[in-house]
Design a protein around this motif. Structure first.
Motif, PDB file in Angstrom:
ATOM      1  N   ASP A 238       0.833  -1.206   0.000  1.00 17.92           N
ATOM      2  CA  ASP A 238       0.000   0.000   0.000  1.00 17.92           C
ATOM      3  C   ASP A 238       0.868   1.256   0.000  1.00 17.92           C
ATOM      4  N   ASN A 239       1.932   1.236   0.791  1.00 15.09           N
ATOM      5  CA  ASN A 239       2.892   2.341   0.880  1.00 15.09           C
ATOM      6  C   ASN A 239       4.240   1.851   0.388  1.00 15.09           C
ATOM      7  N   LYS A 240       4.782   2.456  -0.658  1.00 13.50           N
ATOM      8  CA  LYS A 240       6.108   2.081  -1.153  1.00 13.50           C
ATOM      9  C   LYS A 240       7.010   3.315  -1.049  1.00 13.50           C
ATOM     10  N   LEU A 241       8.027   3.210  -0.203  1.00 15.13           N
ATOM     11  CA  LEU A 241       8.870   4.342   0.133  1.00 15.13           C
ATOM     12  C   LEU A 241      10.329   4.025  -0.138  1.00 15.13           C
ATOM     13  N   ILE A 242      11.113   5.042  -0.457  1.00 17.22           N
ATOM     14  CA  ILE A 242      12.547   4.862  -0.638  1.00 17.22           C
ATOM     15  C   ILE A 242      13.286   5.989   0.062  1.00 17.22           C
ATOM     16  N   ALA A 243      14.253   5.617   0.884  1.00 18.36           N
ATOM     17  CA  ALA A 243      15.090   6.599   1.574  1.00 18.36           C
ATOM     18  C   ALA A 243      16.437   6.649   0.858  1.00 18.36           C
ATOM     19  N   HIS A 244      16.749   7.801   0.281  1.00 18.92           N
ATOM     20  CA  HIS A 244      18.046   7.957  -0.389  1.00 18.92           C
ATOM     21  C   HIS A 244      18.605   9.344  -0.080  1.00 18.92           C
ATOM     22  N   CYS A 245      19.823   9.598  -0.536  1.00 19.48           N
ATOM     23  CA  CYS A 245      20.528  10.833  -0.169  1.00 19.48           C
ATOM     24  C   CYS A 245      20.571  11.868  -1.283  1.00 19.48           C
TER      25      CYS A 245
ATOM     26  N   THR B 121      16.774  15.845  -3.758  1.00 19.67           N
ATOM     27  CA  THR B 121      15.490  16.047  -4.416  1.00 19.67           C
ATOM     28  C   THR B 121      14.433  16.259  -3.336  1.00 19.67           C
ATOM     29  N   PHE B 122      13.249  16.630  -3.730  1.00 20.28           N
ATOM     30  CA  PHE B 122      12.190  16.846  -2.750  1.00 20.28           C
ATOM     31  C   PHE B 122      11.822  15.522  -2.095  1.00 20.28           C
ATOM     32  N   LYS B 123      11.748  15.546  -0.768  1.00 20.54           N
ATOM     33  CA  LYS B 123      11.371  14.355  -0.020  1.00 20.54           C
ATOM     34  C   LYS B 123      10.431  14.748   1.108  1.00 20.54           C
ATOM     35  N   THR B 124       9.600  13.791   1.498  1.00 19.47           N
ATOM     36  CA  THR B 124       8.735  13.953   2.667  1.00 19.47           C
ATOM     37  C   THR B 124       9.389  13.260   3.845  1.00 19.47           C
ATOM     38  N   HIS B 125       9.406  13.921   5.003  1.00 20.76           N
ATOM     39  CA  HIS B 125       9.978  13.268   6.172  1.00 20.76           C
ATOM     40  C   HIS B 125       9.138  12.039   6.510  1.00 20.76           C
ATOM     41  N   LEU B 126       9.810  10.957   6.843  1.00 23.87           N
ATOM     42  CA  LEU B 126       9.101   9.699   7.067  1.00 23.87           C
ATOM     43  C   LEU B 126       8.069   9.799   8.186  1.00 23.87           C
ATOM     44  N   LYS B 127       8.327  10.643   9.186  1.00 25.24           N
ATOM     45  CA  LYS B 127       7.377  10.760  10.295  1.00 25.24           C
ATOM     46  C   LYS B 127       6.069  11.400   9.848  1.00 25.24           C
TER      47      LYS B 127
ATOM     48  N   SER C 216      12.710  11.291   3.681  1.00 26.37           N
ATOM     49  CA  SER C 216      13.873  11.711   4.452  1.00 26.37           C
ATOM     50  C   SER C 216      13.784  11.124   5.848  1.00 26.37           C
ATOM     51  N   LEU C 217      14.946  10.806   6.414  1.00 22.57           N
ATOM     52  CA  LEU C 217      15.005  10.287   7.787  1.00 22.57           C
ATOM     53  C   LEU C 217      15.590  11.319   8.751  1.00 22.57           C
ATOM     54  N   GLY C 218      15.819  12.531   8.272  1.00 24.34           N
ATOM     55  CA  GLY C 218      16.380  13.574   9.136  1.00 24.34           C
ATOM     56  C   GLY C 218      17.404  14.408   8.397  1.00 24.34           C
ATOM     57  N   VAL C 219      18.071  15.291   9.124  1.00 22.49           N
ATOM     58  CA  VAL C 219      18.976  16.250   8.487  1.00 22.49           C
ATOM     59  C   VAL C 219      20.391  15.706   8.344  1.00 22.49           C
ATOM     60  N   THR C 220      20.727  14.633   9.038  1.00 18.56           N
ATOM     61  CA  THR C 220      22.070  14.070   8.946  1.00 18.56           C
ATOM     62  C   THR C 220      22.075  12.823   8.076  1.00 18.56           C
ATOM     63  N   ARG C 221      23.251  12.481   7.598  1.00 16.91           N
ATOM     64  CA  ARG C 221      23.398  11.279   6.774  1.00 16.91           C
ATOM     65  C   ARG C 221      23.657  10.092   7.697  1.00 16.91           C
ATOM     66  N   LEU C 222      22.846   9.068   7.582  1.00 14.71           N
ATOM     67  CA  LEU C 222      22.902   7.931   8.505  1.00 14.71           C
ATOM     68  C   LEU C 222      23.581   6.725   7.867  1.00 14.71           C
ATOM     69  N   ARG C 223      24.221   5.913   8.722  1.00 17.52           N
ATOM     70  CA  ARG C 223      24.684   4.616   8.263  1.00 17.52           C
ATOM     71  C   ARG C 223      23.473   3.765   7.871  1.00 17.52           C
TER      72      ARG C 223
ATOM     73  N   ALA D  40      19.827   3.949   9.575  1.00 21.50           N
ATOM     74  CA  ALA D  40      18.670   4.342   8.772  1.00 21.50           C
ATOM     75  C   ALA D  40      17.552   3.316   8.870  1.00 21.50           C
ATOM     76  N   GLY D  41      17.928   2.034   8.883  1.00 29.40           N
ATOM     77  CA  GLY D  41      16.927   0.991   9.008  1.00 29.40           C
ATOM     78  C   GLY D  41      16.186   1.054  10.331  1.00 29.40           C
ATOM     79  N   VAL D  42      16.924   1.300  11.405  1.00 27.49           N
ATOM     80  CA  VAL D  42      16.288   1.409  12.720  1.00 27.49           C
ATOM     81  C   VAL D  42      15.433   2.660  12.808  1.00 27.49           C
ATOM     82  N   ALA D  43      15.921   3.781  12.267  1.00 29.37           N
ATOM     83  CA  ALA D  43      15.118   5.013  12.257  1.00 29.37           C
ATOM     84  C   ALA D  43      13.817   4.806  11.512  1.00 29.37           C
ATOM     85  N   ALA D  44      13.868   4.124  10.388  1.00 30.41           N
ATOM     86  CA  ALA D  44      12.648   3.846   9.621  1.00 30.41           C
ATOM     87  C   ALA D  44      11.682   2.990  10.435  1.00 30.41           C
TER      88      ALA D  44
END
Length: 227
Positions: free
Chosen positions: A157-164, A167-173, A206-213, A217-221
């Protein structure tokens, strides 16, 4: 809270625990006959049991009752690149299980460095994390799959991709969860531009303002989607 153990089949009233669990009951916890434990099959069933023979290799228990907990209505799948450092991937599996995800799909991306995968060990980590967090559902662990093959067949139902990419992104929260939710997490060095283009029917997040390992990133998601 009673000690919780995993057993694949808890449909019978009389059960013998495997050697690992038997040793834990008899030698680690030093439990005696008549004491109570709980068992789960990792598929929603939780059973109460009484120790009838605390043998250190073949502990016998009598099941006295069962309850069933349905799966969460909103399921979260994390498709995440394998990592060169297996310990970091294992850490992700442990924490994501504790948070309540439903499925893990190890991805083989263009920049994935390590492709060796010890399924039994990884599945054992899921079981341990499920028991530690006192849950009755073990996340489904898939065999590693190539990125393109997976996203071409992904039906959620929801297909999301977190990348760096910038481009325009919506925060995952801010994403409203659906009945089935998938998020793609890339390897160290991120998805390639070609892989991002392949996922054009996925919502960039987006998962936030910093670049995550990758594992962070998986845990944040998992935090954002499971809460």
């Amino acid at each position: 809270m009673l000690p919780l153990f995993y057993a694949e089949n808890i449909s019978q009233d009389e059960l013998m625990l495997n050697e690992e669990n038997s040793k834990h009951v008899a030698q680690v916890l030093r439990m005696d006959n008549g004491e109570k434990i709980q068992l789960t099959d990792g598929k929603g069933t939780m059973a109460d049991a009484i120790i009838t023979d605390n043998h250190k290799k073949k502990c016998a228990v009598h099941l006295t009752g069962r309850t069933f907990e349905p799966e969460r209505e909103k399921k979260v799948t994390i498709a995440i690149s394998l990592l060169k450092n297996a310990a970091r991937f294992e850490w992700f599996l442990e924490k994501a299980t504790e948070l309540g995800i439903a499925e893990v799909v190890p991805l083989l991306c263009e920049r994935t460095e390590k492709q060796h995968f010890r399924f039994d060990r990884m599945n054992g980590i899921l079981i341990s994390a499920m028991l530690q967090s006192h849950q009755s559902w073990k996340p489904t662990l898939q065999e590693p799959v190539k990125y393109r093959a997976f996203i071409e067949k992904a039906a959620f139902d929801n297909k999301l991709i977190a990348h760096c990419e910038k481009t325009f992104k919506t925060h995952l929260k801010e994403i409203a969860t659906q009945n089935s939710n998938l998020v793609l997490i890339g390897p160290e060095g991120d998805f390639t531009p070609g892989e991002i283009e392949m996922a054009r029917d996925f919502i960039p997040v987006s998962l936030g303002v910093t670049r995550l390992r990758t594992e962070t990133a998986g845990v944040a998601a998992a935090v954002f989607l499971c809460s």
